[in-house]
Design a protein around this motif. Sequence first.
Motif, PDB file in Angstrom:
ATOM      1  N   THR A 149       0.856  -1.184   0.000  1.00 20.11           N
ATOM      2  CA  THR A 149       0.000   0.000   0.000  1.00 20.11           C
ATOM      3  C   THR A 149       0.892   1.233   0.000  1.00 20.11           C
ATOM      4  O   THR A 149       1.800   1.339   0.817  1.00 20.11           O
ATOM      5  CB  THR A 149      -0.908  -0.005   1.245  1.00 20.11           C
ATOM      6  N   VAL A 150       0.618   2.144  -0.931  1.00 19.08           N
ATOM      7  CA  VAL A 150       1.429   3.351  -1.060  1.00 19.08           C
ATOM      8  C   VAL A 150       0.935   4.393  -0.059  1.00 19.08           C
ATOM      9  O   VAL A 150      -0.266   4.483   0.201  1.00 19.08           O
ATOM     10  CB  VAL A 150       1.313   3.893  -2.507  1.00 19.08           C
ATOM     11  N   ASP A 151       1.849   5.156   0.516  1.00 24.26           N
ATOM     12  CA  ASP A 151       1.453   6.218   1.451  1.00 24.26           C
ATOM     13  C   ASP A 151       0.802   7.369   0.677  1.00 24.26           C
ATOM     14  O   ASP A 151       1.463   8.179   0.054  1.00 24.26           O
ATOM     15  CB  ASP A 151       2.680   6.724   2.225  1.00 24.26           C
ATOM     16  N   ARG A 152      -0.546   7.366   0.762  1.00 23.43           N
ATOM     17  CA  ARG A 152      -1.341   8.323  -0.004  1.00 23.43           C
ATOM     18  C   ARG A 152      -1.063   9.774   0.397  1.00 23.43           C
ATOM     19  O   ARG A 152      -1.224  10.691  -0.407  1.00 23.43           O
ATOM     20  CB  ARG A 152      -2.798   7.950   0.252  1.00 23.43           C
ATOM     21  N   SER A 153      -0.658   9.997   1.632  1.00 21.76           N
ATOM     22  CA  SER A 153      -0.505  11.386   2.100  1.00 21.76           C
ATOM     23  C   SER A 153       0.595  12.121   1.336  1.00 21.76           C
ATOM     24  O   SER A 153       0.619  13.341   1.295  1.00 21.76           O
ATOM     25  CB  SER A 153      -0.213  11.413   3.600  1.00 21.76           C
ATOM     26  N   ALA A 154       1.496  11.360   0.701  1.00 18.69           N
ATOM     27  CA  ALA A 154       2.591  11.992  -0.047  1.00 18.69           C
ATOM     28  C   ALA A 154       2.289  12.060  -1.544  1.00 18.69           C
ATOM     29  O   ALA A 154       3.168  12.453  -2.323  1.00 18.69           O
ATOM     30  CB  ALA A 154       3.888  11.221   0.182  1.00 18.69           C
ATOM     31  N   LEU A 155       1.067  11.704  -1.950  1.00 14.81           N
ATOM     32  CA  LEU A 155       0.726  11.699  -3.384  1.00 14.81           C
ATOM     33  C   LEU A 155      -0.216  12.852  -3.719  1.00 14.81           C
ATOM     34  O   LEU A 155      -1.024  13.262  -2.895  1.00 14.81           O
ATOM     35  CB  LEU A 155       0.054  10.376  -3.769  1.00 14.81           C
ATOM     36  N   ARG A 156      -0.128  13.319  -4.968  1.00  8.06           N
ATOM     37  CA  ARG A 156      -1.022  14.356  -5.457  1.00  8.06           C
ATOM     38  C   ARG A 156      -1.483  13.996  -6.858  1.00  8.06           C
ATOM     39  O   ARG A 156      -0.683  13.509  -7.669  1.00  8.06           O
ATOM     40  CB  ARG A 156      -0.304  15.720  -5.527  1.00  8.06           C
ATOM     41  N   ALA A 157      -2.739  14.258  -7.161  1.00  2.70           N
ATOM     42  CA  ALA A 157      -3.259  14.118  -8.521  1.00  2.70           C
ATOM     43  C   ALA A 157      -3.091  15.467  -9.220  1.00  2.70           C
ATOM     44  O   ALA A 157      -3.456  16.512  -8.663  1.00  2.70           O
ATOM     45  CB  ALA A 157      -4.726  13.708  -8.491  1.00  2.70           C
ATOM     46  N   VAL A 158      -2.542  15.445 -10.422  1.00  2.39           N
ATOM     47  CA  VAL A 158      -2.100  16.672 -11.086  1.00  2.39           C
ATOM     48  C   VAL A 158      -3.080  17.099 -12.174  1.00  2.39           C
ATOM     49  O   VAL A 158      -3.564  16.277 -12.943  1.00  2.39           O
ATOM     50  CB  VAL A 158      -0.697  16.460 -11.685  1.00  2.39           C
ATOM     51  N   GLN A 159      -3.345  18.398 -12.221  1.00  2.00           N
ATOM     52  CA  GLN A 159      -4.256  18.978 -13.212  1.00  2.00           C
ATOM     53  C   GLN A 159      -3.504  19.948 -14.119  1.00  2.00           C
ATOM     54  O   GLN A 159      -2.288  20.063 -14.069  1.00  2.00           O
ATOM     55  CB  GLN A 159      -5.382  19.722 -12.474  1.00  2.00           C
TER      56      GLN A 159
END
Length: 223
Positions: A149-159
Amino acid sequence: GDVAVLVPAAGAGVRLGPGAPKALRLLAGEPLLVHAVRRIAAAPSVHAIVVAAPATEVEAVRAMLAPVAPVTVVPGGAERQASVAAALAAVPAGPEIVLVHDAARALTPPHLVESVAAAVRDGHDAVIPVLPVVDTIKEVDATERVLGTVDRSALRAVQTPQGFRRSVLVAAHRSAGDALTDDAGLIEKQGGAVMCVPGSELALKITRPFDMALAEHLLTTGA
Ligand code: CTP
Ligand code: MG
């Protein structure tokens, strides 16, 4: 205005299913590209807009956008990066801030254009709007077995719009290798700093039929 906006709009829209190139498909009676350009032109900092259109549709796109805003229309390329490069080459002298904004993000509000441009003006060479990732993210192997499981808190979805000091984007494109799905990636590859600002749910990328239905609903309820 000190900002030029490049609008890559030359894609086919394969994931939407059969039909016209995506930028020309109708959303609440108007082409996606018209919705997108109208919102870009409403941002006070915007001085020039350059659209990369499907090569066979350049004249049609010019006619379509003439009543919406003053725009330059150039033929796009086979890959998104080539379309961005073609539009970049057509930016008039003057603007020192260049934004790149997907036509497919047709409901992006003008204030997001302004906030990205403002962050570049404040001294950041490359700026991207992002949202937190809401789903739990798993890494898998080729057989779909979960590796972790990847640590979601360090991820961002880019626009988009993604914003750049003009000289930085020009240099990045000049030395660009393999196509990437976004422009900030070119800066990252060359070791440049990229800064995030808060994105907008309205800047969703219309990719699949579900997104068209959602965008239509958002428009008819006031977006
Ligand atoms: N784009 C472009 N030139 C290309 C490919 C894409 O200008 N050769 C643009 C699209 O028009 C879109 C943006 O890049 O505004 C983001 O691409 P995407 O959402 O993938 O659109 P399409 O490539 O049209 O869709 P698909 O991948 O489903 O065919
Ligand atoms: Mg595509």
